[in-house]
Design a protein around this motif. Structure first.
Motif, PDB file in Angstrom:
ATOM      1  N   GLN A 177      15.394  30.285  31.624  1.00  9.17           N
ATOM      2  CA  GLN A 177      15.998  31.576  31.930  1.00  9.17           C
ATOM      3  C   GLN A 177      16.832  31.480  33.200  1.00  9.17           C
ATOM      4  OE1 GLN A 177      13.239  34.776  31.868  1.00  9.17           O
ATOM      5  NE2 GLN A 177      14.748  36.342  32.368  1.00  9.17           N
ATOM      6  N   ALA A 178      18.052  32.029  33.096  1.00  9.60           N
ATOM      7  CA  ALA A 178      18.980  31.956  34.225  1.00  9.60           C
ATOM      8  C   ALA A 178      18.392  32.640  35.455  1.00  9.60           C
ATOM      9  CB  ALA A 178      20.305  32.611  33.848  1.00  9.60           C
ATOM     10  N   GLU A 179      18.503  31.970  36.602  1.00  9.86           N
ATOM     11  CA  GLU A 179      17.979  32.521  37.848  1.00  9.86           C
ATOM     12  C   GLU A 179      19.155  32.848  38.771  1.00  9.86           C
ATOM     13  OE1 GLU A 179      15.234  29.765  39.461  1.00  9.86           O
ATOM     14  OE2 GLU A 179      13.805  29.924  37.811  1.00  9.86           O
ATOM     15  N   GLN A 180      19.718  34.028  38.587  1.00 11.19           N
ATOM     16  CA  GLN A 180      20.799  34.493  39.443  1.00 11.19           C
ATOM     17  C   GLN A 180      20.817  36.007  39.394  1.00 11.19           C
ATOM     18  OE1 GLN A 180      23.927  32.806  36.460  1.00 11.19           O
ATOM     19  NE2 GLN A 180      24.966  34.351  37.650  1.00 11.19           N
ATOM     20  N   GLN A 181      21.399  36.609  40.404  1.00  6.02           N
ATOM     21  CA  GLN A 181      21.463  38.055  40.465  1.00  6.02           C
ATOM     22  C   GLN A 181      22.398  38.563  39.384  1.00  6.02           C
ATOM     23  OE1 GLN A 181      19.534  39.750  42.524  1.00  6.02           O
ATOM     24  NE2 GLN A 181      20.221  41.742  41.779  1.00  6.02           N
ATOM     25  N   PRO A 182      21.921  39.390  38.434  1.00  6.61           N
ATOM     26  CA  PRO A 182      22.802  39.857  37.368  1.00  6.61           C
ATOM     27  C   PRO A 182      23.888  40.778  37.915  1.00  6.61           C
ATOM     28  CG  PRO A 182      20.680  40.976  37.261  1.00  6.61           C
ATOM     29  CD  PRO A 182      20.542  39.898  38.286  1.00  6.61           C
ATOM     30  N   TYR A 183      25.044  40.714  37.296  1.00 11.19           N
ATOM     31  CA  TYR A 183      26.154  41.576  37.696  1.00 11.19           C
ATOM     32  C   TYR A 183      25.881  43.001  37.213  1.00 11.19           C
ATOM     33  CZ  TYR A 183      27.801  41.621  32.860  1.00 11.19           C
ATOM     34  OH  TYR A 183      27.893  41.808  31.505  1.00 11.19           O
ATOM     35  N   GLN A 184      26.694  43.938  37.681  1.00 12.40           N
ATOM     36  CA  GLN A 184      26.592  45.318  37.237  1.00 12.40           C
ATOM     37  C   GLN A 184      27.985  45.882  37.025  1.00 12.40           C
ATOM     38  OE1 GLN A 184      24.292  47.532  40.099  1.00 12.40           O
ATOM     39  NE2 GLN A 184      22.329  46.812  39.307  1.00 12.40           N
ATOM     40  N   GLY A 185      28.129  46.698  35.965  1.00  9.59           N
ATOM     41  CA  GLY A 185      29.374  47.411  35.741  1.00  9.59           C
ATOM     42  C   GLY A 185      30.377  46.654  34.906  1.00  9.59           C
ATOM     43  N   LEU A 186      31.517  47.302  34.702  1.00  8.75           N
ATOM     44  CA  LEU A 186      32.606  46.711  33.935  1.00  8.75           C
ATOM     45  C   LEU A 186      33.921  47.282  34.447  1.00  8.75           C
ATOM     46  CD1 LEU A 186      32.844  48.376  30.392  1.00  8.75           C
ATOM     47  CD2 LEU A 186      31.694  49.400  32.315  1.00  8.75           C
ATOM     48  N   GLY A 187      35.010  46.614  34.046  1.00  5.68           N
ATOM     49  CA  GLY A 187      36.328  47.067  34.459  1.00  5.68           C
ATOM     50  C   GLY A 187      36.725  46.540  35.823  1.00  5.68           C
ATOM     51  N   ALA A 188      37.895  46.984  36.271  1.00  8.72           N
ATOM     52  CA  ALA A 188      38.483  46.438  37.495  1.00  8.72           C
ATOM     53  C   ALA A 188      37.583  46.611  38.712  1.00  8.72           C
ATOM     54  CB  ALA A 188      39.832  47.109  37.752  1.00  8.72           C
ATOM     55  N   ASN A 244      39.855  44.310  32.302  1.00  5.57           N
ATOM     56  CA  ASN A 244      39.640  45.701  31.907  1.00  5.57           C
ATOM     57  C   ASN A 244      38.800  45.853  30.643  1.00  5.57           C
ATOM     58  OD1 ASN A 244      41.263  46.654  34.041  1.00  5.57           O
ATOM     59  ND2 ASN A 244      43.115  46.344  32.838  1.00  5.57           N
ATOM     60  N   ASP A 245      38.214  44.779  30.175  1.00  2.00           N
ATOM     61  CA  ASP A 245      37.488  44.775  28.911  1.00  2.00           C
ATOM     62  C   ASP A 245      36.315  45.767  28.943  1.00  2.00           C
ATOM     63  OD1 ASP A 245      36.174  44.174  26.554  1.00  2.00           O
ATOM     64  OD2 ASP A 245      36.384  42.006  26.795  1.00  2.00           O
ATOM     65  N   PRO A 246      36.307  46.804  28.060  1.00  2.17           N
ATOM     66  CA  PRO A 246      35.180  47.734  28.024  1.00  2.17           C
ATOM     67  C   PRO A 246      34.072  47.277  27.092  1.00  2.17           C
ATOM     68  CG  PRO A 246      36.878  48.509  26.560  1.00  2.17           C
ATOM     69  CD  PRO A 246      37.406  47.221  27.154  1.00  2.17           C
ATOM     70  N   ARG A 247      34.345  46.261  26.292  1.00  2.00           N
ATOM     71  CA  ARG A 247      33.348  45.796  25.322  1.00  2.00           C
ATOM     72  C   ARG A 247      32.483  44.693  25.932  1.00  2.00           C
ATOM     73  NH1 ARG A 247      36.635  45.577  19.556  1.00  2.00           N
ATOM     74  NH2 ARG A 247      38.251  47.093  20.089  1.00  2.00           N
ATOM     75  N   VAL A 248      33.132  43.591  26.302  1.00  2.00           N
ATOM     76  CA  VAL A 248      32.433  42.482  26.955  1.00  2.00           C
ATOM     77  C   VAL A 248      32.898  42.455  28.414  1.00  2.00           C
ATOM     78  CG1 VAL A 248      32.035  40.002  26.998  1.00  2.00           C
ATOM     79  CG2 VAL A 248      32.299  41.185  24.802  1.00  2.00           C
ATOM     80  N   PRO A 249      32.083  42.926  29.339  1.00  5.07           N
ATOM     81  CA  PRO A 249      32.510  43.006  30.742  1.00  5.07           C
ATOM     82  C   PRO A 249      32.908  41.645  31.303  1.00  5.07           C
ATOM     83  CG  PRO A 249      30.500  44.265  30.388  1.00  5.07           C
ATOM     84  CD  PRO A 249      30.734  43.468  29.135  1.00  5.07           C
ATOM     85  N   ALA A 250      33.813  41.670  32.275  1.00  5.43           N
ATOM     86  CA  ALA A 250      34.272  40.430  32.909  1.00  5.43           C
ATOM     87  C   ALA A 250      33.117  39.663  33.539  1.00  5.43           C
ATOM     88  CB  ALA A 250      35.332  40.754  33.960  1.00  5.43           C
TER      89      ALA A 250
END
Length: 666
Positions: free
Chosen positions: A21-32, A604-610
């Motif tokens: 299991q990946a051990e890193q702080q997960p990102y949050q949000g999407l878009g610019a 700007n992807d709303p489906r698969v966040p950057a």
């Protein structure tokens, strides 16, 4: 030519699915707003070698206008076309006439409808690939756009225009990000009225009557194809449940020609989708549905009925080939149209309000879709547009062959393959094998189809065999095939990705050598690429993905709210299916990675966040593995602008030339 970047498995085989299991702080949000300006600048798209760019740009000139909408009197055709570099709206005033451009700029624009009086176009425009389009009106003579609704971070989507051309109905998620409400807009005054606001992803599927007798057939999406239907009376606010309540069943419905009856498309009673007539108020037992179209061993993929209720147009999915069936809407008798039989794809488009005219698109492997208009009164098919193919002989475009490979459990997996001249396994046996690029489609409820593909032709011209499998979970092969990868069941069939590469290596070798094999795809195809290069590392020599999912858990938490419930139904519940989601997430297999990986993502992807691309790039970098990352700040879920399309294709082709044509270890 160089560019300079920044650079079948089953549950019984569970031990092979061991992961870290990946051990890193997960990102949050999407878009610019979810990515810092520093990262955007760091991973900005680099320039292509001019020679590479020139060839790709030439190929992008090979195109045809969209299918289009015919004017109410049949005198004009309105359509979208990307000939300017971004999709815009054009008009033709006579068959094969000169197209007049009606809209312009850098944002993708499409025509949704023509008002029944022929005075206005209903226009949808998206900005920067955000998939939060606004809705507008434009005179059919051209000129400026009149805003119906454009709200930042809100989706405004067209439903219909009333028969008297006075009112426009649309749905929007301005009240709640995860629900669509229905609105009415008065063309004369610009007044907007809320019509229906029950929670859910609602749209107007059809309508009948007018004024106080108006009834709306409303559909609420409950899954990628599943829906609930109710009949709603705006004058009284009364709604009547019809289909799908408490189910997770595919339904697509419209009012039939006979009062009190619906035309219903569903796979509830068969492995394949069938078209039925159903009396409103009946129960939903099998005997209450009466078949009107049930081709053997193929899906009725979709249908439409003209506003006059004269004709039903049904699209048949024949193993990826699209056939057109037409029924008399009154009697359900089949009607014949004199259409070419050799075409790979034949589709009906928009009909005129009186049912007299309908657009027909015809596509072959060596011709883009070309729009015709069929006139029922005259019994005449007229070509309205010409394809553009400057400096190309379209007869040289390679047609795909329908093949298959066996999954580990013996299931045949269909696959469309384009072989460059001299590259078929049984040709030039004394020469080394040609490199292969395997492209997995998006969706996952989509399907690789034969037909015209400049993208595939670019890879063929570069010397790659281009293969497109339809693994289990693809659409078009029946309900059991489509549902085979739903939720944790994906663990049983994810090995179809691995089996494709293994079979190609074992069967397409020459001169005592196995071919070098690359893998690519966008969206779910990008996820498949990441799976191939991590979970099944070693099967493929290199991978290039675009807007792919690297971690199903972070993806489901951060994708746009209006999509989350639908995607959860397909991929799995983040709580109940957490362990399966972890086992199926590429980011948890980075210790296996053996080959190079190219990552491309729209900001700007709303489906698969950057964040999906950034987190796997960073995790690989932490392990000392190079995986070039490219961020397009002005794109969303894939590239829509011509320059960015050229860059994406150029990066991928060059990446595979470097990693599949250069001997291993050099």
């Amino acid at each position: 030519m160089r560019y300079a970047p920044h650079f079948g498995l089953t549950l019984m085989l569970a031990p092979m699915l061991a992961y870290t299991q990946a051990e890193q702080q997960p990102y949050q949000g999407l878009g610019a707003g979810s990515v810092s300006p520093e990262l955007v600048a760091k991973y900005a798209p680099p320039a292509l070698d001019p020679q590479v760019s020139r060839r790709i740009q030439s190929m992008l000139d090979v195109s045809a206008p969209g299918q289009g909408i015919v004017a109410p009197d049949g005198s004009r055709l309105y359509f979208s076309w990307r000939v300017t570099g971004t999709q815009q709206i054009f008009r033709i005033d006579a068959p094969l006439g000169f197209p007049r451009q009606l809209t312009g700029g850098e944002d993708r624009t499409s025509v949704e409808a023509v008002t029944p009086d022929g005075k206005w176009l209903v226009v949808s425009r998206d900005q920067g690939g955000q998939e939060n389009p606004g809705l507008y009106l434009q005179s059919t003579e051209g000129g400026s756009l009149k805003t119906v609704q454009k709200i930042p971070n809100v989706r405004t989507l067209f439903d219909f225009v009333s028969d008297d051309s006075r009112q426009l109905y649309f749905h929007s998620n301005e009240l709640a990000s995860d629900s669509y409400a229905i609105y009415r807009y008065e063309l004369a005054t610009g007044a907007k009225t809320l019509v229906f606001s029950e929670k859910g992803l609602w749209r107007v599927a059809d309508h009948t009557g007018a004024g106080a007798q108006l009834r709306l057939l409303l559909a609420k999406a409950t899954g990628p194809f599943a829906a609930e239907y109710v009949e709603f009376e705006p004058a009284t606010g009364h709604s009547t449940p019809l289909l799908g309540a408490g189910e997770q069943t595919e339904y697509d419905a419209a009012y039939a020609a006979h009062p009190g009856e619906l035309i219903v498309l569903t796979n509830k009673f068969s492995d394949f989708r069938r078209l039925y007539r159903w009396q409103i108020g009946s129960d939903t037992k099998p005997e209450s549905f009466h078949e009107v179209l049930a081709p053997r061993s193929m899906d009725v993929a979709g249908f439409s009925i003209d506003r006059a209720r004269w004709h039903i147009y049904a699209s048949l999915n024949d193993g990826g080939y699209t056939r057109l069936a037409v029924l008399d809407a009154q009697t359900f008798a089949p009607l014949d149209l004199p259409l070419p039989r050799q075409a790979e794809q034949v589709r009906a488009g928009g009909s005129s309000r009186d049912g007299r005219f309908v657009t027909i698109a015809i596509e072959t492997a060596q011709s883009p879709p070309v729009s015709y208009v069929w006139d029922w009164r005259e019994g005449k098919l007229t070509q309205w547009v010409l394809a553009a193919a400057p400096e190309f002989d379209l007869s040289t475009f390679v047609a795909p062959k329908l093949m298959s490979y066996p999954a580990a459990d013996g299931t045949p997996i269909p696959m469309f393959v384009r072989f460059p001249a001299g590259c078929a396994p049984d040709e030039n046996a004394a020469q080394d094998p040609c490199p292969v690029v395997v492209q997995f489609h998006g969706g996952p409820e989509s399907q690789a189809r034969p037909g015209f593909s400049p993208r595939a032709q670019l890879f063929v011209e570069a010397g790659f065999v281009f293969a497109e499998p339809n693994v289990r979970g693809s659409d078009g092969y029946g309900k059991a095939w489509l549902d085979a990868d739903t939720g944790p069941k994906r663990l049983d069939v994810i090995g179809d990705i691995d089996d494709a590469g293994k079979w190609i290596r074992a069967h397409w070798g020459r001169n005592g050598k196995a071919p070098r094999v690359g893998v690519m795809g966008g969206s779910y195809g990008g996820y498949s690429t990441l799976v191939a290069m991590t979970m099944f590392a070693g099967t493929y020599d290199a991978g290039a993905e675009n807007v792919g999912i690297s971690n199903l858990e972070t993806f489901l938490r951060n994708t746009a709210a209006y999509r989350r419930s639908l995607r959860t139904g397909k991929y799995g519940d983040p709580d109940k299916d957490a362990e399966a989601l972890r086992k199926l997430s590429p980011i948890n297999y980075l210790d296996r990675v053996q080959g190079p990986l190219l990552l491309i993502q729209g900001l700007n992807d709303p489906r698969v966040p950057a964040g999906e691309a950034i987190q796997i790039h960073d995790a690989l970098a932490a392990r000392g593995i190079s995986a070039p990352l490219i961020l397009f700040p002005d794109e969303g879920h894939g590239s829509a602008k011509r320059g960015n399309i050229a860059l994406t294709l150029g990066y991928m082709i060059h990446f595979f030339e470097d990693n599949l044509k250069t001997p291993a270890g050099h």
